[in-house]
Scaffold this motif. Structure first.
Motif, PDB file in Angstrom:
ATOM      1  N   GLU A   5      -4.043  11.367   1.817  1.00 17.45           N
ATOM      2  CA  GLU A   5      -3.572  10.267   0.976  1.00 17.45           C
ATOM      3  C   GLU A   5      -2.717   9.501   1.654  1.00 17.45           C
ATOM      4  O   GLU A   5      -1.708   8.788   0.993  1.00 17.45           O
ATOM      5  N   HIS A  43      -4.478   3.361   2.418  1.00 18.11           N
ATOM      6  CA  HIS A  43      -3.739   1.820   1.896  1.00 18.11           C
ATOM      7  C   HIS A  43      -4.744   0.985   1.911  1.00 18.11           C
ATOM      8  O   HIS A  43      -4.538   0.027   0.902  1.00 18.11           O
ATOM      9  N   THR A  46      -6.253   1.894  -2.081  1.00 16.90           N
ATOM     10  CA  THR A  46      -5.557   1.975  -3.213  1.00 16.90           C
ATOM     11  C   THR A  46      -4.199   1.115  -2.875  1.00 16.90           C
ATOM     12  O   THR A  46      -3.965   0.724  -1.519  1.00 16.90           O
ATOM     13  N   LYS A  47      -3.310   0.555  -3.899  1.00 13.64           N
ATOM     14  CA  LYS A  47      -2.101  -0.125  -3.580  1.00 13.64           C
ATOM     15  C   LYS A  47      -1.099   0.663  -4.335  1.00 13.64           C
ATOM     16  O   LYS A  47      -1.205   1.190  -5.458  1.00 13.64           O
ATOM     17  N   ASN A  48       0.219   0.462  -3.835  1.00 13.54           N
ATOM     18  CA  ASN A  48       1.324   1.178  -4.642  1.00 13.54           C
ATOM     19  C   ASN A  48       1.693   0.503  -5.866  1.00 13.54           C
ATOM     20  O   ASN A  48       1.839  -0.979  -5.971  1.00 13.54           O
ATOM     21  N   THR A  49       1.830   1.196  -7.308  1.00 11.85           N
ATOM     22  CA  THR A  49       2.328   0.411  -8.270  1.00 11.85           C
ATOM     23  C   THR A  49       4.019   0.367  -8.429  1.00 11.85           C
ATOM     24  O   THR A  49       4.218  -0.363  -9.216  1.00 11.85           O
ATOM     25  N   SER A  53       3.075   5.975  -7.953  1.00 10.18           N
ATOM     26  CA  SER A  53       1.757   6.195  -8.220  1.00 10.18           C
ATOM     27  C   SER A  53       0.915   5.170  -7.767  1.00 10.18           C
ATOM     28  O   SER A  53       1.430   4.183  -7.043  1.00 10.18           O
ATOM     29  N   ARG A  54      -0.408   5.259  -7.427  1.00  7.53           N
ATOM     30  CA  ARG A  54      -1.229   4.079  -6.643  1.00  7.53           C
ATOM     31  C   ARG A  54      -2.357   3.858  -7.538  1.00  7.53           C
ATOM     32  O   ARG A  54      -3.025   4.853  -8.309  1.00  7.53           O
ATOM     33  N   ARG A  57      -7.554  -0.700  -5.588  1.00  7.77           N
ATOM     34  CA  ARG A  57      -7.200  -2.017  -4.985  1.00  7.77           C
ATOM     35  C   ARG A  57      -8.484  -2.980  -5.004  1.00  7.77           C
ATOM     36  O   ARG A  57      -9.741  -2.193  -5.051  1.00  7.77           O
TER      37      ARG A  57
END
Length: 406
Positions: A5, A43, A46-49, A53-54, A57
């Motif tokens: 991750e 990365h 997905t992206k950071n919320t 959590s992620r 994207r």
């Protein structure tokens, strides 16, 4: 790329993955394929919320981010790449000349079989092939080759090899660059063909020289062809005491062809059909060739050793090699004796008799030869010296040695 991750900082881990790929020489397509499943490139999927959590994207957003950071990774990777290694420019002019000369020589041998039809002609052809093989192997136009080495390589006697060398030199097939002397063999060179290149070779970068296309493939082909011809014709059975050198030449040429008739064999050897039929009959008698349609082909089993034993010539070449080695040892022994005779008495080492069996250990330094045999009138006895060498008197293993505590 195996960090689960993306680790604690997926953005930094993803860029390090891109940087490693850029240094390794990956393409953008390779990186896009890895970004789909590689754990360390989380990365770009997905992206950071902002809440620990992620979320997934957008596909176009991730693709654009990947391409932007890939360009930046390429800029950093340019600083990591080492400069190309400095190397001396290679000149292939001599190798090109060697390959062309050997290729032209083999073509002349093939189109003029009548020139080499006699037994002496076959000997000259074998010596010429051996010199061509050495030239190709070394890649040098000038090669050093002693008469005995050429004789052993072709299955000839030393006097026959010497006569062939002088004949080839007289006919301008080879040139003697330097004579033999002081323990060094004579140097020979194939006479180059007088020709002008059809095209002009364009200039090349000094640190990126490129040989002509097919140069090394052509060299490997010629080396394999000459090596096969020399090895297959060099056998106890094809010596003068056996079937003769021309039988060996025909046996070697049969390895390149499916089958030959009497007329085609006569054309290959440059002899009359009657003599070609005699050679084929001798090979057939020892079951070295079999009937193949209207012609003759080589047997699937190699029965040359069996034929040599039945003819009584088995071990002929091995015995010749041992005699030549004894002659070399005797000559070296006599040269050491001459050096000792010409030195001052105080500088001469203590030399044991050749028949003595002292206990000794291998000491470093120059070899100390035993005293050379002499006749009653104090002149050198070369015949006895050669006989002692053949009996192994100069071999350290034939003496008593101290092996230490058993």
């Amino acid at each position: 790329m195996s960090t689960i991750e993306g680790g604690s900082n997926p953005s930094w881990t993803g860029f390090m993955c891109l940087l490693s790929a850029a240094v390794a020489g990956w393409s953008l397509r390779d990186v896009q394929h890895a970004a789909r499943t590689a754990p360390g490139m989380e990365h770009y999927r997905t992206k950071n919320t902002g809440r620990g959590s992620r979320r997934k994207r957008d596909l176009h957003e991730g693709q654009a981010r990947l391409e932007r950071q890939w360009e930046k990774a390429h800029q950093y990777a340019a600083l990591y790449r080492s400069l190309p290694q400095v190397r001396e420019p290679q000149d292939y002019t001599e190798l090109i000349s060697v390959v062309d000369s050997v290729n032209d020589l083999l073509h002349r041998l093939q189109v003029t079989p009548g020139r080499w039809s006699s037994e002496a002609g076959q000997s000259r052809q074998s010596i010429l092939q051996a010199l061509a093989f050495l030239t190709l192997q070394t890649g040098k136009q000038v090669v050093a080759a002693s008469i005995r080495d050429l004789a052993l390589a072709t299955g000839l006697g030393r006097t026959t090899a010497a006569t062939a060398l002088h004949s080839l030199e007289r006919d301008r097939f080879i040139q003697r660059i330097s004579a033999a002397g002081q323990g060094n063999a004579a140097e020979w060179q194939l006479t180059p063909a007088l020709s002008t290149g059809s095209v002009t070779v364009r200039s090349q970068l000094l640190n990126n020289p490129r040989p002509p296309a097919g140069l090394f493939d052509k060299r490997a082909e010629l080396v394999s062809r000459l090596e096969r011809s020399l090895l297959e014709s060099r056998h106890d059975l094809f010596t003068r005491a056996g079937l003769g050198h021309r039988a060996g030449a025909l046996f070697a040429r049969l390895g390149e062809k499916v089958s030959v008739t009497v007329d085609s064999a006569a054309g290959l050897l440059g002899v009359t059909p009657r003599y070609a039929a005699t050679i084929l009959s001798r090979l057939r008698h020892h079951r070295l060739i079999i009937r193949n349609g209207k012609g003759w082909a080589r047997s699937k089993r190699d029965l040359r050793d069996h034929a040599a034993r039945s003819t009584g010539v088995s071990g002929y070449l091995q015995a010749r090699a041992e005699r030549y080695e004894a002659e070399r040892q005797t000559w070296a022994w006599w040269q050491a004796e001459l050096e000792t005779m010409n030195s001052s008495p105080m500088a001469r080492p203590r030399r044991p008799h050749v028949t003595s069996r002292p206990l000794f250990t291998d000491l470093p330094g120059e070899r100390i030869w035993p005293r050379y045999p002499r006749r009653v009138d104090a002149r050198a006895d070369h015949k006895s010296a050669r006989q002692l060498v053949l009996e192994g008197a100069l071999n350290p293993e034939s003496r008593f040695q101290y092996l230490g505590a058993a």
